[in-house]
Every structure is written in structure tokens, then in C-alpha cells.
Scaffold this motif. Structure first.
Motif, short mmCIF file in Angstrom:
data_model
loop_
_atom_site.label_atom_id
_atom_site.label_comp_id
_atom_site.label_asym_id
_atom_site.label_seq_id
_atom_site.Cartn_x
_atom_site.Cartn_y
_atom_site.Cartn_z
N UNK A 8 44.02 33.77 40.14
CA UNK A 8 43.73 33.03 41.36
C UNK A 8 44.80 31.97 41.57
N UNK A 9 45.33 31.91 42.80
CA UNK A 9 46.33 30.90 43.12
C UNK A 9 45.70 29.75 43.88
N UNK A 19 34.39 24.62 42.04
CA UNK A 19 34.13 25.37 43.27
C UNK A 19 34.15 26.87 43.02
N UNK A 20 35.18 27.30 42.29
CA UNK A 20 35.32 28.74 42.03
C UNK A 20 34.24 29.23 41.07
N UNK A 59 34.23 35.83 47.39
CA UNK A 59 33.61 34.54 47.02
C UNK A 59 34.67 33.51 46.67
N UNK A 60 35.72 33.95 45.98
CA UNK A 60 36.81 33.05 45.62
C UNK A 60 37.57 32.62 46.87
N UNK A 64 38.70 28.95 49.55
CA UNK A 64 40.01 28.51 49.97
C UNK A 64 41.13 28.84 49.01
N UNK A 65 40.88 29.73 48.08
CA UNK A 65 41.91 30.11 47.10
C UNK A 65 42.32 31.56 47.31
N UNK A 66 43.48 31.89 46.79
CA UNK A 66 43.99 33.25 46.95
C UNK A 66 43.86 34.04 45.67
N UNK A 67 43.30 35.23 45.78
CA UNK A 67 43.23 36.13 44.64
C UNK A 67 44.54 36.89 44.58
N UNK A 68 45.22 36.82 43.43
CA UNK A 68 46.51 37.47 43.27
C UNK A 68 46.32 38.94 42.92
#
Ligand code: 9UX
Length: 70
Positions: A8-9, A19-20, A59-60, A64-68
């Protein structure tokens, strides 16, 4: 029970971590979510008959996060 590590970025502080972890833990079938901020990933234990990869990614990303690499 399945387990995987999702890269996750964008997670940089303790609030990002919670949060995550909270978003993943709220999914039915996820029994454990542990973010490693230094490694930019989250280790998840889950029941793969209840939760899908894409629902975890969503969900991630809703937080507001990016899944790589998906
Ligand atoms: Mo911390 Mo995370 O201030 O998006 S909540 S960086």
C-alpha cells in the motif's frame, strides 16, 4: 484461513495505520490486519470464502491510499 501481504502506498503515520487496519478489520471475514509503516504494506488474515481481494483493495482505497501492483 488465508493470509497475504498487500503493498500500500501513502501510509505515513499512525493514523494512516489505524485507518487501514480499521477498514480491513470491518470487512466480514477479516480476522487480522497489521500495517507495517516501514515496509508500506499490510498483512491480512482472512477467510477467503467470505472476503475477496478486490473488496480488500477497495476498503484500502476508500481510505485514500493506493494498493500497489493490483
Ligand atoms: Mo497521518 Mo495518513 O497525518 O494519510 S493520517 S499521514
Amino acid at each position: 484461513m488465508a493470509q497475504k501481504t498487500i503493498d500500500v502506498q501513502g501510509m505515513t503515520c499512525a493514523h494512516c495505520k489505524s485507518s487501514v487496519e480499521g477498514a480491513l478489520s470491518s470487512l466480514d471475514g477479516v480476522s487480522k490486519a497489521d500495517v507495517n509503516l516501514d515496509e508500506n504494506n499490510v498483512n491480512v488474515e482472512y477467510d477467503d470464502s467470505k472476503v475477496t481481494d478486490s473488496s480488500m483493495n477497495d476498503a484500502i482505497e476508500e481510505q485514500g491510499y493506493d494498493v500497489a501492483g493490483k
